[in-house]
Scaffold this active site. Sequence first.
Site, PDB file in Angstrom:
ATOM      1  N   LYS A  47      -2.512 -18.570 -32.576  1.00  0.00           N
ATOM      2  CA  LYS A  47      -2.301 -18.899 -33.397  1.00  0.00           C
ATOM      3  C   LYS A  47      -3.066 -18.012 -34.515  1.00  0.00           C
ATOM      4  O   LYS A  47      -4.310 -17.671 -34.778  1.00  0.00           O
ATOM      5  CB  LYS A  47      -3.392 -20.277 -33.771  1.00  0.00           C
ATOM      6  CG  LYS A  47      -3.153 -20.111 -36.240  1.00  0.00           C
ATOM      7  CD  LYS A  47      -1.693 -20.936 -36.623  1.00  0.00           C
ATOM      8  CE  LYS A  47      -1.747 -21.218 -38.124  1.00  0.00           C
ATOM      9  NZ  LYS A  47      -0.317 -21.015 -38.373  1.00  0.00           N
ATOM     10  N   CYS A 130       4.165 -14.309 -43.078  1.00  0.00           N
ATOM     11  CA  CYS A 130       3.394 -15.678 -43.163  1.00  0.00           C
ATOM     12  C   CYS A 130       4.109 -15.948 -45.194  1.00  0.00           C
ATOM     13  O   CYS A 130       4.190 -15.238 -45.514  1.00  0.00           O
ATOM     14  CB  CYS A 130       1.706 -15.912 -43.244  1.00  0.00           C
ATOM     15  SG  CYS A 130       1.685 -17.735 -43.470  1.00  0.00           S
TER      16      CYS A 130
HETATM   17  O1  RRO Z   1       0.259 -20.661 -41.095  1.00  0.00           O
HETATM   18  C1  RRO Z   1       1.355 -20.579 -42.135  1.00  0.00           C
HETATM   19  O2  RRO Z   1       1.692 -21.495 -42.850  1.00  0.00           O
HETATM   20  C2  RRO Z   1       2.268 -20.361 -41.122  1.00  0.00           C
HETATM   21  C3  RRO Z   1       2.128 -18.409 -40.640  1.00  0.00           C
HETATM   22 BR1  RRO Z   1       0.789 -17.919 -40.605  1.00  0.00          BR
HETATM   23  C4  RRO Z   1       3.520 -18.083 -40.016  1.00  0.00           C
HETATM   24  O3  RRO Z   1       2.968 -16.947 -40.234  1.00  0.00           O
HETATM   25  N1  RRO Z   1       4.613 -18.286 -40.140  1.00  0.00           N
HETATM   26  C5  RRO Z   1       4.414 -19.535 -40.361  1.00  0.00           C
HETATM   27  O4  RRO Z   1       5.560 -20.324 -40.644  1.00  0.00           O
HETATM   28  N2  RRO Z   1       4.198 -20.653 -41.285  1.00  0.00           N
END
Ligand code: RRO
Length: 311
Positions: A47, A130
Site C-alpha cells: 500500500k 492518488c
Molecule cells: O488511498 C487511496 O485513496 C488511493 C490511492 Br493512494 C491511489 O493511488 N489510488 C486509489 O484509487 N486510491
Amino acid sequence: MKKIDISTYINKIKLTSCIMNASGALCTTDKELSDLLNSSSGAIVTKSCTKKPRKGNIKPRYFEWNIGSINSMGLPNLGIDFYLNFFQNKKIKKPIFLSISGLSIEENFFLIKKANFSKKITAIELNLSCPNIKEEILGNNLYKISDFLESIFKFNKKPLGIKLPPFFKEKHIKNISLILNKFPIIFVTCINSLPNGIFIDINKENTVIKPKNGFGGIGGLIIKPFALSNIRKFYTFLRKDISIIGCGGISSGKDIFEHILCGASAVQIGTQFIKEGISVFDRLKKEFIIFLQKKNYSSINNFKGKLKNFQ
Ligand code: RRO
C-alpha cells in the site's frame, strides 16, 4: 505439451510470474502482506505509504459492483517504518516494491531516502496519482515532475518507477514520456484509478461511499480500455528499457494477454484481488497458461507489444 514460461523482467528485476497485486489491494497490514509473501504472485507492491501512519477517509470508502469499483480510501497506511520493518526479518523469495506517496515533495524525498537504506526493498513505486487526496496530483504537472525527478536522481540509488494517472490525450502521454525518458526510471505503472467517478444506489437514490460526497477513483473491468490505451501509447513513446506494468480491469487470463499485447511486461491485480482474495493469483496463472497454450505461445516475449492495427 510445450512448457509455458510466464516469467518476466521489469528492467533487470526478474519476476517468476508476471502477475502481482496492485498497490492498495490487500497489501496494507501484516496479515495481508504475509499472505502475499506466501502466494504465487510474482512480486509484491505495498500500500502506498507516508511518513506517519494514516487512518484514511471515513467509511464506507470502498464499493464494488459487477463491472467496477469505486474508492476514496484517502491513503490509509501504517507508515513507512512499518513496511520497512515488516520485510526486514522475513525470508523473501520475490521482488518487493515499496509504494510511496508523500503528501509533499519534501515528504517524498524523505521516503525515498529511507527506502534507499533497506536491503529488502527491491524497487520503489512512486505513486504520483492518488485521486483521493486534496494535494495536487504531481503526475499531471509536467513542470513539477521534471524538477522533482531531477532532484530525486541526485541521491536515489534504488530502482525506481512511477505510478501514473490515466491520460486521455495522446499529446499528454507523449509529453510526459519525453520527460520520463530523460531520467533513469526503470518502469511505469499505468493506470491508477479514474478519478472523480460516482456510483449511485438507485433504490436509496444516494451515493455508495461517504467521503467527498460520493466521488472516488474508479477501478475494475470498466476501466480496462483506458488501461490498455495508456499502456499502448506509453509503449510507443517511452525508452525501451523502461518497462510498463499494466494495471486496470484484469479479471481473466485473456485480460492479462491483452495488457501484454499492448506492451506491458507485468500486470497488477486490484479490484479482482479484493473481490476474490489471495487465490486469484493461482487462478489467473492457470488461466493465462491455458490461454497461451491455445495460442501456441511459450513465453510472453512471443507477443509482448505486438498488437497489430486493424486489417
Ligand atoms: O488511498 C487511496 O485513496 C488511493 C490511492 Br493512494 C491511489 O493511488 N489510488 C486509489 O484509487 N486510491
